[in-house]
Design a protein around this motif. Structure first.
Motif, mmCIF file in Angstrom:
data_model
loop_
_atom_site.group_PDB
_atom_site.id
_atom_site.type_symbol
_atom_site.label_atom_id
_atom_site.label_comp_id
_atom_site.label_asym_id
_atom_site.label_seq_id
_atom_site.Cartn_x
_atom_site.Cartn_y
_atom_site.Cartn_z
ATOM 1 N N ALA A 55 56.614 -18.450 34.701
ATOM 2 C CA ALA A 55 56.629 -19.882 34.400
ATOM 3 C C ALA A 55 58.014 -20.314 33.968
ATOM 4 N N GLU A 56 58.712 -19.428 33.255
ATOM 5 C CA GLU A 56 60.041 -19.767 32.770
ATOM 6 C C GLU A 56 60.992 -19.968 33.943
ATOM 7 N N GLU A 57 60.828 -19.158 35.001
ATOM 8 C CA GLU A 57 61.700 -19.275 36.157
ATOM 9 C C GLU A 57 61.407 -20.536 36.957
ATOM 10 N N GLY A 58 60.231 -21.150 36.689
ATOM 11 C CA GLY A 58 59.855 -22.329 37.441
ATOM 12 C C GLY A 58 60.609 -23.570 37.028
ATOM 13 N N GLY A 59 61.364 -23.509 35.927
ATOM 14 C CA GLY A 59 62.166 -24.641 35.507
ATOM 15 C C GLY A 59 61.350 -25.831 35.047
ATOM 16 N N GLN A 60 60.295 -25.592 34.286
ATOM 17 C CA GLN A 60 59.435 -26.673 33.842
ATOM 18 C C GLN A 60 60.131 -27.487 32.763
ATOM 19 N N ASP A 61 59.799 -28.794 32.746
ATOM 20 C CA ASP A 61 60.355 -29.695 31.760
ATOM 21 C C ASP A 61 59.299 -30.020 30.718
ATOM 22 N N ALA A 113 53.085 -16.236 29.233
ATOM 23 C CA ALA A 113 54.144 -16.427 30.228
ATOM 24 C C ALA A 113 53.598 -16.872 31.587
ATOM 25 N N PRO A 114 52.455 -16.355 32.048
ATOM 26 C CA PRO A 114 51.959 -16.768 33.364
ATOM 27 C C PRO A 114 51.422 -18.198 33.408
ATOM 28 N N LEU A 115 51.224 -18.837 32.260
ATOM 29 C CA LEU A 115 50.700 -20.197 32.256
ATOM 30 C C LEU A 115 51.788 -21.179 32.678
ATOM 31 N N SER A 116 51.396 -22.203 33.382
ATOM 32 C CA SER A 116 52.335 -23.260 33.768
ATOM 33 C C SER A 116 51.753 -24.601 33.354
ATOM 34 N N SER A 117 52.612 -25.538 33.058
ATOM 35 C CA SER A 117 52.149 -26.846 32.613
ATOM 36 C C SER A 117 51.889 -27.749 33.805
ATOM 37 N N ALA A 118 50.918 -28.626 33.643
ATOM 38 C CA ALA A 118 50.573 -29.604 34.668
ATOM 39 C C ALA A 118 50.550 -30.981 34.027
ATOM 40 N N GLU A 119 50.573 -31.987 34.835
ATOM 41 C CA GLU A 119 50.571 -33.351 34.318
ATOM 42 C C GLU A 119 49.275 -33.617 33.570
ATOM 43 N N PRO A 157 58.261 -25.680 27.420
ATOM 44 C CA PRO A 157 59.271 -24.660 27.114
ATOM 45 C C PRO A 157 59.452 -24.423 25.614
ATOM 46 N N LEU A 158 59.335 -25.477 24.798
ATOM 47 C CA LEU A 158 59.451 -25.311 23.346
ATOM 48 C C LEU A 158 58.276 -24.504 22.804
ATOM 49 N N ILE A 159 57.102 -24.789 23.321
ATOM 50 C CA ILE A 159 55.907 -24.052 22.894
ATOM 51 C C ILE A 159 56.012 -22.599 23.312
ATOM 52 N N ARG A 160 56.475 -22.357 24.531
ATOM 53 C CA ARG A 160 56.669 -20.992 25.026
ATOM 54 C C ARG A 160 57.601 -20.213 24.109
ATOM 55 N N SER A 201 55.289 -27.988 17.855
ATOM 56 C CA SER A 201 56.351 -28.411 18.772
ATOM 57 C C SER A 201 56.317 -29.911 19.017
ATOM 58 N N ASP A 202 55.125 -30.485 19.017
ATOM 59 C CA ASP A 202 54.969 -31.916 19.251
ATOM 60 C C ASP A 202 53.716 -32.385 18.516
ATOM 61 N N PRO A 203 53.869 -33.032 17.344
ATOM 62 C CA PRO A 203 52.707 -33.461 16.551
ATOM 63 C C PRO A 203 51.783 -34.436 17.275
ATOM 64 N N THR A 204 52.244 -35.054 18.371
ATOM 65 C CA THR A 204 51.404 -36.003 19.097
ATOM 66 C C THR A 204 50.377 -35.306 19.986
#
Length: 231
Positions: free
Chosen positions: A150-156, A179-185, A160-163, A219-222
């Motif tokens: 997931a890190e190599e995927g360049g996610q915004d 690490a294998p998890l990826s974020s989605a919209e 990344p902060l949580i990772r 990482s993000d209180p919201t």
């Protein structure tokens, strides 16, 4: 991290080790952090039941022990719950106070960076005790279908902060499951993560969701919710 429970033959030593870890963490922090940890340690040493993992004490009693007003008790107990250092085991009702427990895993994770201030022997002993608490189930690292992490995927975004938080807490667990998890919209206030398989998603939701949610909130209180689904 496997949590050593302060029970059994070495219960007394483990209790002192836990309190020592909290003390070292407090001394390394700012005055506000020191005061909060000291207040929790006062509850542990005076009213906490180690065998049952229970703390039952009303706000008025806590205020008297801490020499503060009840408003301060409400504020600091809320901060301790938010940090994951105490958990509500049974909510109070009809004149009965809540039954609380210690978030031992979270306490150890948050204090680990300061163990070395006590000494190398303490750091080594705490690591050995965690291993003796029991090995985790067979952990098989997964890779994303495209063969990259997931890190190599360049996610915004915030993922990344949580990772980074999860990696610092437990590198081995991170490599295997996070690490294998990826974020989605996702919608506002919801972090949507995609796992490489149904089994992976189910395991994370069952065993690791609380840790994910804590890292997300810090990482993000919201962020109010974390959802993990198979890809």
């Amino acid at each position: 991290m496997q949590v050593m429970r302060p029970v059994g033959r070495q219960a007394a030593a483990r209790k002192y080790d836990l309190l020592s870890a909290m003390m070292a963490h407090a001394l390394a922090g700012d005055p506000q952090r020191q005061r909060l940890v000291l207040r929790l340690m006062a509850l542990i040493t005076t009213r906490y039941n180690w065998q049952r993992d229970e703390l039952t004490m009303g706000q008025r009693e806590i205020a008297r022990l801490w020499c503060v007003d009840e408003r301060t008790v409400k504020r600091d107990m809320a901060r301790l719950r938010e940090a994951g250092w105490i958990v509500v085991k049974r909510q109070g009702a009809r004149g009965r106070v809540s039954v609380l427990g210690l978030g031992l895993e979270r306490i150890l994770l948050d204090t680990r960076a300061d163990w070395s201030n006590i000494g190398e022997d303490f750091t080594a002993r705490m690591g050995e005790e965690a291993q003796e608490a029991g090995d985790p189930p067979n952990v098989v690292p997964f890779r994303r279908p495209d063969g990259t992490s997931a890190e190599e995927g360049g996610q915004d975004g915030v993922w990344p902060l949580i990772r980074a938080r999860l990696r610092d807490e437990d590198p081995a667990l991170f490599d295997a499951w996070f690490a294998p998890l990826s974020s989605a919209e996702g919608q506002g206030g919801v972090l949507h993560l995609v796992a490489p398989s149904r089994f992976h998603a189910t395991y994370v939701r069952t065993h690791l969701l609380a840790r994910l949610q804590m890292a997300a909130r810090r990482s993000d209180p919201t962020l109010g919710e974390v959802r993990v689904t198979p890809g």
